[in-house]
Scaffold this active site. Structure first.
Site, PDB file in Angstrom:
ATOM      1  N   GLY A   1       0.873  -1.155   0.000  1.00 43.83           N
ATOM      2  CA  GLY A   1       0.000   0.000   0.000  1.00 43.83           C
ATOM      3  C   GLY A   1       0.903   1.195   0.000  1.00 43.83           C
ATOM      4  O   GLY A   1       2.103   1.051   0.199  1.00 43.83           O
TER       5      GLY A   1
ATOM      6  N   VAL B   1       2.014   5.182   1.307  1.00 42.04           N
ATOM      7  CA  VAL B   1       2.051   5.864   2.591  1.00 42.04           C
ATOM      8  C   VAL B   1       0.714   6.552   2.872  1.00 42.04           C
ATOM      9  O   VAL B   1       0.263   6.634   4.002  1.00 42.04           O
ATOM     10  CB  VAL B   1       3.248   6.855   2.633  1.00 42.04           C
ATOM     11  CG1 VAL B   1       3.035   7.994   1.670  1.00 42.04           C
ATOM     12  CG2 VAL B   1       3.472   7.358   4.042  1.00 42.04           C
TER      13      VAL B   1
ATOM     14  N   ASP C   1      -2.096   5.356   2.338  1.00 39.60           N
ATOM     15  CA  ASP C   1      -3.058   4.384   2.857  1.00 39.60           C
ATOM     16  C   ASP C   1      -2.813   4.088   4.330  1.00 39.60           C
ATOM     17  O   ASP C   1      -3.596   3.392   4.966  1.00 39.60           O
ATOM     18  CB  ASP C   1      -2.958   3.072   2.075  1.00 39.60           C
ATOM     19  CG  ASP C   1      -3.216   3.271   0.598  1.00 39.60           C
ATOM     20  OD1 ASP C   1      -4.068   4.113   0.260  1.00 39.60           O
ATOM     21  OD2 ASP C   1      -2.563   2.598  -0.214  1.00 39.60           O
TER      22      ASP C   1
ATOM     23  N   LYS D   1       0.138   2.643   5.631  1.00 43.47           N
ATOM     24  CA  LYS D   1       0.837   1.367   5.802  1.00 43.47           C
ATOM     25  C   LYS D   1       1.836   1.386   6.967  1.00 43.47           C
ATOM     26  O   LYS D   1       1.816   0.505   7.822  1.00 43.47           O
ATOM     27  CB  LYS D   1       1.563   1.024   4.505  1.00 43.47           C
ATOM     28  CG  LYS D   1       2.361  -0.248   4.549  1.00 43.47           C
ATOM     29  CD  LYS D   1       2.931  -0.540   3.186  1.00 43.47           C
ATOM     30  CE  LYS D   1       3.662   0.663   2.640  1.00 43.47           C
ATOM     31  NZ  LYS D   1       4.930   0.904   3.335  1.00 43.47           N
TER      32      LYS D   1
ATOM     33  N   ASP E   1       7.975  -4.585   5.051  1.00 46.35           N
ATOM     34  CA  ASP E   1       7.248  -3.349   4.820  1.00 46.35           C
ATOM     35  C   ASP E   1       7.694  -2.816   3.467  1.00 46.35           C
ATOM     36  O   ASP E   1       8.833  -2.426   3.295  1.00 46.35           O
ATOM     37  CB  ASP E   1       7.618  -2.385   5.963  1.00 46.35           C
ATOM     38  CG  ASP E   1       7.003  -1.011   5.793  1.00 46.35           C
ATOM     39  OD1 ASP E   1       6.100  -0.864   4.946  1.00 46.35           O
ATOM     40  OD2 ASP E   1       7.431  -0.089   6.509  1.00 46.35           O
TER      41      ASP E   1
ATOM     42  N   HIS F   1       3.941   2.432  -4.501  1.00 46.09           N
ATOM     43  CA  HIS F   1       3.842   3.064  -5.804  1.00 46.09           C
ATOM     44  C   HIS F   1       4.358   2.143  -6.898  1.00 46.09           C
ATOM     45  O   HIS F   1       5.185   1.277  -6.660  1.00 46.09           O
ATOM     46  CB  HIS F   1       4.626   4.383  -5.808  1.00 46.09           C
ATOM     47  CG  HIS F   1       4.083   5.381  -4.831  1.00 46.09           C
ATOM     48  ND1 HIS F   1       2.854   5.971  -4.991  1.00 46.09           N
ATOM     49  CD2 HIS F   1       4.581   5.862  -3.668  1.00 46.09           C
ATOM     50  CE1 HIS F   1       2.638   6.784  -3.973  1.00 46.09           C
ATOM     51  NE2 HIS F   1       3.659   6.732  -3.156  1.00 46.09           N
TER      52      HIS F   1
ATOM     53  N   ASP G   1     -12.396   5.156  10.116  1.00 47.81           N
ATOM     54  CA  ASP G   1     -12.875   6.297  10.915  1.00 47.81           C
ATOM     55  C   ASP G   1     -13.267   7.475  10.026  1.00 47.81           C
ATOM     56  O   ASP G   1     -14.178   8.237  10.345  1.00 47.81           O
ATOM     57  CB  ASP G   1     -11.803   6.726  11.927  1.00 47.81           C
ATOM     58  CG  ASP G   1     -10.450   6.982  11.268  1.00 47.81           C
ATOM     59  OD1 ASP G   1      -9.900   6.021  10.670  1.00 47.81           O
ATOM     60  OD2 ASP G   1      -9.957   8.129  11.328  1.00 47.81           O
TER      61      ASP G   1
ATOM     62  N   SER H   1      52.753 -17.765 -31.436  1.00 50.40           N
ATOM     63  CA  SER H   1      52.121 -18.682 -30.493  1.00 50.40           C
ATOM     64  C   SER H   1      52.257 -18.190 -29.057  1.00 50.40           C
ATOM     65  O   SER H   1      51.324 -18.300 -28.261  1.00 50.40           O
ATOM     66  CB  SER H   1      52.742 -20.080 -30.608  1.00 50.40           C
ATOM     67  OG  SER H   1      52.459 -20.592 -31.888  1.00 50.40           O
TER      68      SER H   1
ATOM     69  N   SER I   1      51.109 -18.862 -42.112  1.00 50.59           N
ATOM     70  CA  SER I   1      50.244 -18.442 -43.232  1.00 50.59           C
ATOM     71  C   SER I   1      50.916 -17.364 -44.098  1.00 50.59           C
ATOM     72  O   SER I   1      50.518 -16.203 -44.058  1.00 50.59           O
ATOM     73  CB  SER I   1      48.879 -17.970 -42.722  1.00 50.59           C
ATOM     74  OG  SER I   1      49.004 -17.070 -41.640  1.00 50.59           O
TER      75      SER I   1
END
Lengths: 302, 641
Positions: free
Chosen positions: B32, B34, B36, B38, B111, B115, B169, B475, B542
């Site tokens: 949730g 802040v 809300d 939490k 916790d 967001h 409330d 080499s 080569s």
């Protein structure tokens, strides 16, 4: 007192052992910070369990500020000898040379130089890439968000906004050269868990945790013990013999004692259960300001 | 002064300890924002369960005056919003863990912020949680974020959910409002796979129905939040699962003891049980289950133990032991949900490290099947993933690993991805099913190419073609370069002229025709290695331009990296490491390059290495630096140190 195999304490024990082994397996040069206190005692006990029948594959490091209680040093040497462990003792020699002490330089300066700086110096000198610490998340607010593997930059700093997510029991131990981690195997333990575990497992701890008649002075509402003749009495202070014990151990001039007659583990745990004061309040360094622990950690304090 | 009251006489420690030990354990998370309430709710739980010490309370009162948002009251949220930055901004930005206990249970609360930009933090908290409390403000009811929280909790395997209708409330403890929210929640949560789902009205600020029931909510017949947390039946997570034992550490104190240390992740194992190393298929039996407290006959889920086996078989960290009759999947490809946690976007094909259990290997995403909109649960096509996005993907690994579907086992079905350059944890993954090569190769034929294979190894495959006189140092330098690449975690192969002539080309002599065939075979072989994704080092004299051109033409334009090891003939002859110049001068060897056969120096090599007066180390460094600069290693800037 036996512990049920599926109990809360066993669950914590198993988790801690897992963490300790992960560090040993993933890092080249780990070290266990050994502060000699009860949390260190539990952490060492768990390390012995984690690798049994082998010995822990890393040394212990004690950062000696030279102001520890004498009984702590005696207990440290006894423990190391008993289990045949490697111990590195490191002191900030520069600090000693400049006579940095808790009386003249203030608790915060002194702690920074003799503890934080000394620790960083040791980690750098020995090239440790992982250091175990006994910190718990229940100790203090900023610790509640600390990771189990807490990443530190090459300068040992902690960036609380840039922590690695930690999911399941998967810990990311990848670091670049010079960087390190702090590993906190006791993250999910509470102070009560620590005491119950010490009791259940019969773990030896420094006798300072048990009550005895000790010489103390009362200063600013805190009882300080006179562990040697370097203690400076202020005018009007008088030394008394009182029944005291310590709930947390550090440098003796900075560690407050509590009046208590608890002289057995059972009594200590019983006392703990009805305590109305959290343990870190006995450490003077945490009182500077609410965010003080977070500030110290950013600078490299454990 | 810190005085501790004397121990109450009636207090019986052993009774207390036993009651502590018999307590069960619940890990839950709160989701949730802040707004809300939490943090206030968690503060309330800690406060009401008497977990706040006096000195903490004193600090809290002080902090409340400084930062508090609740006039003249103790701001309980300040108990949990730990970091200074958060207190100043009044938001929760990280996961914090809290501990409290009651008569019945011990609790760990994660916790987590609510967001959308903190989806990763919520996923972190959910990964170890049994239960999730979804918090809503009674005035606002269910929001988009509630759906997101439910989805993430469900995805991460949280099986119990509580909808806490907070700030009741502020709607005057209105039952009708509560029933509306409840009905809406029940209709949408039925779409998820939750074992229990409870809707509870409360006021965190005033404590109504958090730990004690409230007269103002007398119409509510259900439990208080705490009662529900204490009584919700969890069921043992892994006890029904098959035995899994990811090996953490091989325990060898001496030659007589070889044990495998690890934590049981699911099921249990007994002495005598047959076990198989999932990856290799080798079987043995459990000889002993060793702990410092004595050997056990059985080890259960969650226990950290050390196993010894009756046979000496090859086992190392990352191997998974399992029952022979109930093995995990073993595959180098699987389908999984990824939760992207990094600011840097995920791109298919980019190489990452994957940690699953105790195994860390190379991995890349081969295909994003779809991205999930966390708010509507719709599926979308995607080319890449940004921070906090969730997608269903196919992944390919550098080798096969053992795993289970996440639904069957949260520990062996989960993984993290790690960025090779920054080492940050960039993703969390939940495995759904393995992709078998046989069924998959056709469908993926275009995806699994040399780019993908090279990408898996964090490199752009190429041939480093060392040409130069015999004794010029080809080499030696190639060998040093290979060592440096290896130490950087790169996958290489060195084709050395002399060594190849002992095997593949042993039928060839030193005539010009044979020399051409020699080079053709080596060029073809190196092409195969490049196709396999390797950085291939070819160390061959080569001497002829045409054959070097032939080799170049077999490969793509940027895959042929010609290095001219330029050492003068005099110097080579002076060194003469194999005594060949001396023999050639004496006429014992014919067609020797530089003596009686020409060396055609390259006109435009990728790198012209003049060796005079320089060390092998410096020369090798120059090559590695060029590879880095030109993007052969650390393509797309991933660079392992």
């Amino acid at each position: 007192m036996g512990i049920d195999s599926q109990s809360h304490l066993r669950r914590l024990e198993n988790e801690s052992i897992h963490i300790i082994r992960e560090v040993a397996a993933e890092f080249d040069n780990p070290v266990m910070l050994y502060s000699i206190g009860k949390d260190s005692a539990v952490m060492l006990h768990l390390a012995l369990k984690a690798f049994y029948p082998s010995k822990p594959p890393f040394p212990l490091l004690h950062v000696d500020t030279t102001w520890k209680f004498q009984e702590m040093i005696t207990f440290r040497d006894y423990t190391v000898d008993k289990y045949g462990l490697d111990l590195i003792v490191h002191t900030n020699e520069e600090g000693v040379k400049n006579n940095i002490n808790p009386f003249d330089h203030g608790s915060s300066n002194y702690t920074h130089i003799m503890k934080t700086e000394a620790l960083k110096e040791a980690l750098t000198q020995y090239k440790f890439d992982a250091a175990f610490g006994g910190a718990r998340r229940d100790e203090e607010k900023s610790r509640a968000k600390e990771r189990v593997f807490s990443f530190r930059s090459a300068s040992h700093g902690w960036d609380p906004k840039n922590q690695r997510p930690e999911l399941w029991s998967l810990y990311n131990g990848r670091i670049a050269k010079g960087e390190s981690i702090r590993a906190f195997p006791l993250s999910n333990w509470t102070e009560l868990d620590i005491w119950q575990y010490i009791l259940a497992e019969g773990i030896e701890i420094v006798p300072l945790y048990f009550s005895a008649k000790r010489p103390v002075v009362e200063r600013d509402g805190t009882l300080l013990m006179l562990d040697d003749d370097r203690f400076r009495l202020e005018p009007g202070e008088k030394v008394e013999q009182r029944d005291v014990r310590f709930r947390t151990l550090g440098c003796y001039p900075l560690t407050g004692a509590v009046e208590s007659t608890a002289d057995t583990l059972e009594d200590i745990v019983s006392e703990m259960l009805i305590a109305r004061t959290s343990e870190r309040s006995g450490r003077l360094i945490d009182h500077d300001s609410s965010g003080s622990m977070e500030k110290k950690k950013r600078e490299g304090y454990f | 002064m810190n005085k501790i009251a004397p121990v109450a006489e009636a207090f019986d420690l052993s009774t207390y300890i036993n009651s502590q030990e018999s307590k069960s354990f619940l890990r839950f998370l709160t989701c949730g924002s802040v707004d809300d309430g939490k943090s206030t709710l968690i503060g309330r739980l800690l406060y009401d369960t008497k977990l706040i010490f006096e000195d903490q309370l004193a600090a809290l009162e002080k902090d409340s005056r400084k930062h508090g948002t609740v006039a003249d009251e103790i701001d309980l949220a300040l108990l949990v919003d730990g970091l200074e930055a958060e207190r100043e901004q009044g938001i929760t930005i990280d996961v914090a863990y809290r501990f409290f206990s009651t008569e019945k249970r011990k609790f760990i609360v994660a916790d987590t912020p609510g967001h959308e930009q903190y989806t990763r933090n919520m996923a972190t908290g959910a990964s170890t949680a049994d239960l999730a409390i979804l918090l809503v403000d009674a005035r606002n009811g269910l929001l988009t974020q509630t759906r997101r929280h439910a989805f993430i909790a469900s995805l991460l395997g949280v099986r119990h959910v509580v909808l806490a209708v907070n700030k009741i409330d502020l709607v005057d403890y209105d039952q009708k409002r509560f029933e509306e929210i409840k009905a809406e929640f029940e209709s949408f949560s039925s779409g998820f796979d939750f074992n229990t789902s409870e809707v509870i009205p409360l006021s965190a600020r005033f404590g109504d129905n958090v730990t004690t029931s409230s007269e103002k909510l007398s119409w509510f017949n259900g439990p208080t939040l705490l009662e529900h947390l204490e009584n919700v039946e969890l069921g043992e997570e892994h006890s029904e699962a098959a035995f899994r034992f990811p090996v953490q550490w091989v325990n060898r104190p001496n030659l007589d003891f070889r044990g495998y240390s690890g934590t049981v992740r699911g099921g249990s194992v007994n002495v005598g049980d047959e076990v198989v190393v999932a990856q290799s298929g080798k079987t043995s039996r459990v000889e002993k289950i060793v702990t410092m407290d004595g050997d056990q006959v059985r080890a259960d889920d969650g226990q950290s133990v050390t196993l010894t086996l009756t046979d000496e078989i090859d086992i190392s960290r990352g191997d998974v032991l399992a029952p022979a009759h109930s093995r995990p999947d073993v595959s180098d490809q699987f389908a999984a949900h990824l939760i992207w946690m990094s600011e840097n976007a995920m791109l298919p094909g980019r190489p990452y490290l994957l940690k699953c259990g105790t195994k860390t290997i190379g991995a890349s995403v081969t295909e994003i099947k779809h991205k999930v909109d966390v708010n509507t649960f719709d599926h979308h096509a995607a080319k890449q993933l940004a921070l906090n996005e969730i997608a269903f993907c196919n992944l390919a690994l550098s080798e096969a690993i053992a795993f289970d579907p996440y639904e069957a086992n949260r520990d062996t079905g989960s993984f993290i991805l790690i960025d090779r350059m920054t080492n940050e944890t960039v993703a969390a993954g939940l495995i759904w099913f393995g992709l078998r090569r046989a069924t998959n190769v056709h469908r993926q034929a275009l995806d699994v190419n040399k780019k993908a294979r090279g990408g898996l190894k964090g490199q752009k495959p190429a041939v480093l073609w060392f040409t130069g006189l015999s004794g010029s140092g080809k080499s030696t330098i190639a060998n040093a370069v290979e060592q440096k690449l290896l130490s950087l975690g790169r996958h290489t192969y060195l084709l050395d002229g002399d060594n190849v002539r002992h095997g593949l080309n042993k039928d060839l002599g030193f005539t010009d025709a044979d020399r051409v065939e020699n080079i053709r075979r080596v060029a073809e072989t190196s092409r195969l290695f490049v196709d396999a994704g390797l950085i291939t080092l070819v160390s061959f004299i080569s001497p002829f331009k045409a054959e070097r051109q032939l080799a170049r033409d077999l490969l793509d334009t940027d895959e042929f990296f010609e290095i001219f090891v330029d050492t003068t003939l005099e110097e080579c002859e002076a060194r003469d490491p194999k005594g060949l110049y001396a023999k050639a001068r004496k006429g014992e060897i014919s067609n020797f390059t530089g003596i009686d056969s020409a060396y055609e120096a390259p006109e435009a090599p990728e790198l012209h290495l003049k060796t005079a007066g320089r060390t092998v180390e410096a020369l090798a460094d120059e090559i590695v630096d060029r590879l880095l600069k030109d993007g052969y290693i650390g393509s797309d800037n991933t660079w392992v140190i």
